[in-house]
Design an enzyme around this catalytic site. Structure first.
Site, PDB file in Angstrom:
ATOM      1  N   ASP A   1     -18.866   1.537 -27.885  1.00  0.00           N
ATOM      2  CA  ASP A   1     -20.184   1.240 -28.439  1.00  0.00           C
ATOM      3  C   ASP A   1     -20.875   2.575 -28.655  1.00  0.00           C
ATOM      4  O   ASP A   1     -21.258   3.249 -27.695  1.00  0.00           O
ATOM      5  CB  ASP A   1     -20.984   0.367 -27.467  1.00  0.00           C
ATOM      6  CG  ASP A   1     -22.374   0.013 -27.984  1.00  0.00           C
ATOM      7  OD1 ASP A   1     -22.788   0.555 -29.031  1.00  0.00           O
ATOM      8  OD2 ASP A   1     -23.052  -0.803 -27.333  1.00  0.00           O
TER       9      ASP A   1
ATOM     10  N   TYR B   1     -32.590   1.898 -43.591  1.00  0.00           N
ATOM     11  CA  TYR B   1     -31.159   2.167 -43.775  1.00  0.00           C
ATOM     12  C   TYR B   1     -30.969   3.388 -44.675  1.00  0.00           C
ATOM     13  O   TYR B   1     -30.194   4.285 -44.360  1.00  0.00           O
ATOM     14  CB  TYR B   1     -30.478   0.943 -44.390  1.00  0.00           C
ATOM     15  CG  TYR B   1     -29.001   1.117 -44.639  1.00  0.00           C
ATOM     16  CD1 TYR B   1     -28.084   0.978 -43.601  1.00  0.00           C
ATOM     17  CD2 TYR B   1     -28.513   1.415 -45.909  1.00  0.00           C
ATOM     18  CE1 TYR B   1     -26.719   1.140 -43.825  1.00  0.00           C
ATOM     19  CE2 TYR B   1     -27.157   1.573 -46.143  1.00  0.00           C
ATOM     20  CZ  TYR B   1     -26.264   1.432 -45.095  1.00  0.00           C
ATOM     21  OH  TYR B   1     -24.913   1.596 -45.323  1.00  0.00           O
TER      22      TYR B   1
ATOM     23  N   VAL C   1     -33.018   5.882 -45.348  1.00  0.00           N
ATOM     24  CA  VAL C   1     -33.447   7.128 -44.707  1.00  0.00           C
ATOM     25  C   VAL C   1     -32.451   7.546 -43.627  1.00  0.00           C
ATOM     26  O   VAL C   1     -32.131   8.729 -43.487  1.00  0.00           O
ATOM     27  CB  VAL C   1     -34.865   6.981 -44.123  1.00  0.00           C
ATOM     28  CG1 VAL C   1     -35.269   8.253 -43.377  1.00  0.00           C
ATOM     29  CG2 VAL C   1     -35.875   6.690 -45.238  1.00  0.00           C
ATOM     30  N   SER C   2     -31.939   6.565 -42.883  1.00  0.00           N
ATOM     31  CA  SER C   2     -30.963   6.898 -41.834  1.00  0.00           C
ATOM     32  C   SER C   2     -29.703   7.513 -42.432  1.00  0.00           C
ATOM     33  O   SER C   2     -29.118   8.441 -41.852  1.00  0.00           O
ATOM     34  CB  SER C   2     -30.604   5.656 -41.014  1.00  0.00           C
ATOM     35  OG  SER C   2     -29.767   4.756 -41.735  1.00  0.00           O
ATOM     36  N   LYS C   3     -29.289   7.017 -43.590  1.00  0.00           N
ATOM     37  CA  LYS C   3     -28.071   7.557 -44.208  1.00  0.00           C
ATOM     38  C   LYS C   3     -28.337   8.904 -44.875  1.00  0.00           C
ATOM     39  O   LYS C   3     -27.458   9.768 -44.898  1.00  0.00           O
ATOM     40  CB  LYS C   3     -27.512   6.550 -45.209  1.00  0.00           C
ATOM     41  CG  LYS C   3     -26.968   5.278 -44.562  1.00  0.00           C
ATOM     42  CD  LYS C   3     -25.842   5.560 -43.580  1.00  0.00           C
ATOM     43  CE  LYS C   3     -25.192   4.294 -43.060  1.00  0.00           C
ATOM     44  NZ  LYS C   3     -24.082   4.543 -42.129  1.00  0.00           N
TER      45      LYS C   3
ATOM     46  N   SER D   1     -23.810   6.638 -47.065  1.00  0.00           N
ATOM     47  CA  SER D   1     -24.024   5.720 -48.183  1.00  0.00           C
ATOM     48  C   SER D   1     -24.760   6.428 -49.306  1.00  0.00           C
ATOM     49  O   SER D   1     -25.591   7.313 -49.066  1.00  0.00           O
ATOM     50  CB  SER D   1     -24.848   4.516 -47.729  1.00  0.00           C
ATOM     51  OG  SER D   1     -25.217   3.701 -48.829  1.00  0.00           O
TER      52      SER D   1
ATOM     53  N   ASN E   1     -17.411   5.035 -38.601  1.00  0.00           N
ATOM     54  CA  ASN E   1     -17.799   3.977 -39.522  1.00  0.00           C
ATOM     55  C   ASN E   1     -18.899   3.072 -38.956  1.00  0.00           C
ATOM     56  O   ASN E   1     -19.611   2.419 -39.713  1.00  0.00           O
ATOM     57  CB  ASN E   1     -16.569   3.125 -39.855  1.00  0.00           C
ATOM     58  CG  ASN E   1     -16.919   1.867 -40.617  1.00  0.00           C
ATOM     59  OD1 ASN E   1     -17.271   1.908 -41.789  1.00  0.00           O
ATOM     60  ND2 ASN E   1     -16.851   0.722 -39.938  1.00  0.00           N
TER      61      ASN E   1
ATOM     62  N   ARG F   1     -17.246  -2.631 -30.238  1.00  0.00           N
ATOM     63  CA  ARG F   1     -18.042  -2.922 -29.037  1.00  0.00           C
ATOM     64  C   ARG F   1     -17.507  -4.129 -28.283  1.00  0.00           C
ATOM     65  O   ARG F   1     -17.404  -4.123 -27.069  1.00  0.00           O
ATOM     66  CB  ARG F   1     -19.499  -3.193 -29.430  1.00  0.00           C
ATOM     67  CG  ARG F   1     -20.248  -1.989 -29.931  1.00  0.00           C
ATOM     68  CD  ARG F   1     -21.676  -2.338 -30.274  1.00  0.00           C
ATOM     69  NE  ARG F   1     -21.767  -3.341 -31.320  1.00  0.00           N
ATOM     70  CZ  ARG F   1     -22.900  -3.896 -31.737  1.00  0.00           C
ATOM     71  NH1 ARG F   1     -24.042  -3.561 -31.157  1.00  0.00           N
ATOM     72  NH2 ARG F   1     -22.903  -4.762 -32.719  1.00  0.00           N
ATOM     73  N   ASP F   2     -17.177  -5.169 -29.019  1.00  0.00           N
ATOM     74  CA  ASP F   2     -16.797  -6.440 -28.421  1.00  0.00           C
ATOM     75  C   ASP F   2     -15.281  -6.515 -28.227  1.00  0.00           C
ATOM     76  O   ASP F   2     -14.521  -6.413 -29.191  1.00  0.00           O
ATOM     77  CB  ASP F   2     -17.268  -7.592 -29.316  1.00  0.00           C
ATOM     78  CG  ASP F   2     -17.029  -8.948 -28.707  1.00  0.00           C
ATOM     79  OD1 ASP F   2     -15.910  -9.475 -28.875  1.00  0.00           O
ATOM     80  OD2 ASP F   2     -17.947  -9.479 -28.064  1.00  0.00           O
TER      81      ASP F   2
END
Length: 289
Positions: A84, A210, A212-214, A159, A112, A45-46
């Site tokens: 992003d 985290y 649950v998202s994975k 994960s 990633n 992003r940066d």
């Protein structure tokens, strides 16, 4: 300049992402997929951090010793590009660039980029975490798939935190029975609603955005792979766990180095995986979800 192979790594300015780029350059010459010059896009992003990471790699002692990069006589080149994954316009801008620069397509993408937020699991934490790790990663996955060459590869970094043992039997069975991304998205919506009501544990979910998202990412990657295969696609689409890596995300508590954590994503990008698609990997092996 044309390249024999082109790969993209998201969230690559530090930690596991940066190590993935390094290991791709180091391992490509001995890969069965080595067909000549190799371009790796290090995205972040940066801009200043991304360009700083690129400079670090260009001066990396390990890469110089191996003569992995073209500047040292090797066959790999690394370029920075802004991306992003939480910004649809950023995704579109990058993919349009890739279409123009590589009209023949790209060979793989390693998604990633992700976040792990600190603090109590509340509505905002869940919304932000799912937004990045689930919804935005899937948005990027769909967009990148349209750019892949035949037999190209999409690797989503998930994960072991997303394994199903921590869910109730009902929720676990819903995950395992999911056939479409919509099925998995319904589970993510139910988790958000349960957290909003302060009843996620009663609903069968862990109080861990985290995790649950994975779990969602593993399930949706599997569903996407099945859908693409049914539609005649030859893309290989898998998710993986890098392991418990010592990075900012684990607050320095990980037991693996970033280079060790990079091994499975790089394996899925560069090695002969016997046509595997829709599977979840860790330690270079398929894992039970």
């Amino acid at each position: 300049m044309s390249y024999s192979r082109v790969g993209v790594v998201t969230g690559a300015n530090k930690g596991i992402g940066l190590a993935i780029v390094r290991q791709l350059a180091l391992q490509y010459p001995k890969s069965p997929l080595n067909s000549g010059s190799f371009l790796i896009y290090l995205t972040a992003r940066d801009k200043s951090r991304g360009e700083g990471a690129l400079k670090d790699l260009q001066e990396d002692a390990q890469l110089k010793k191996a003569k992995a990069l073209k500047v040292d006589g090797g066959i790999s080149e690394i370029k920075y590009h802004a991306l992003d994954v939480t910004d649809i316009n950023s995704i579109k801008t990058f993919t349009e660039y890739l279409k123009q620069a590589h009209g023949e397509g790209i060979d793989f993408v390693i998604n990633n980029a992700g976040i792990a937020m600190n603090g109590f699991v509340d509505t905002n934490v869940v919304k932000t975490t799912l937004g990045c790790n689930y919804y935005s990663t899937l948005e990027a996955s769909h967009t990148f798939l349209s750019l892949l060459k035949p037999h190209g590869r999409l690797i989503n970094v998930a994960s072991t935190a997303g394994k199903l043992g921590q869910f109730s039997e009902e929720i676990r069975n819903r995950f395992l029975a999911s056939k479409t991304e919509a099925d998995v998205t319904d589970l993510m919506k139910d988790f958000q609603s349960a957290v909003d009501a302060g009843r996620e544990k009663e609903a069968g979910f862990p109080s861990a955005a985290y995790a649950v998202s994975k779990a969602g990412l593993i399930g949706a990657t599997r569903a996407l792979a099945y859908s693409e295969k049914e539609n005649g696609s030859t893309a290989l689409i898998n998710s993986c766990c890098p392991g418990y890596v010592n990075t900012d995300m684990t607050k320095g508590n990980g037991v693996k180095t970033p280079d060790e954590g990079a091994q499975t994503p790089v394996f899925l990008a560069l090695q002969d995986i016997k046509g595997a698609t829709g599977t979840f990997w860790r330690n270079e092996q398929v894992q039970e979800w």
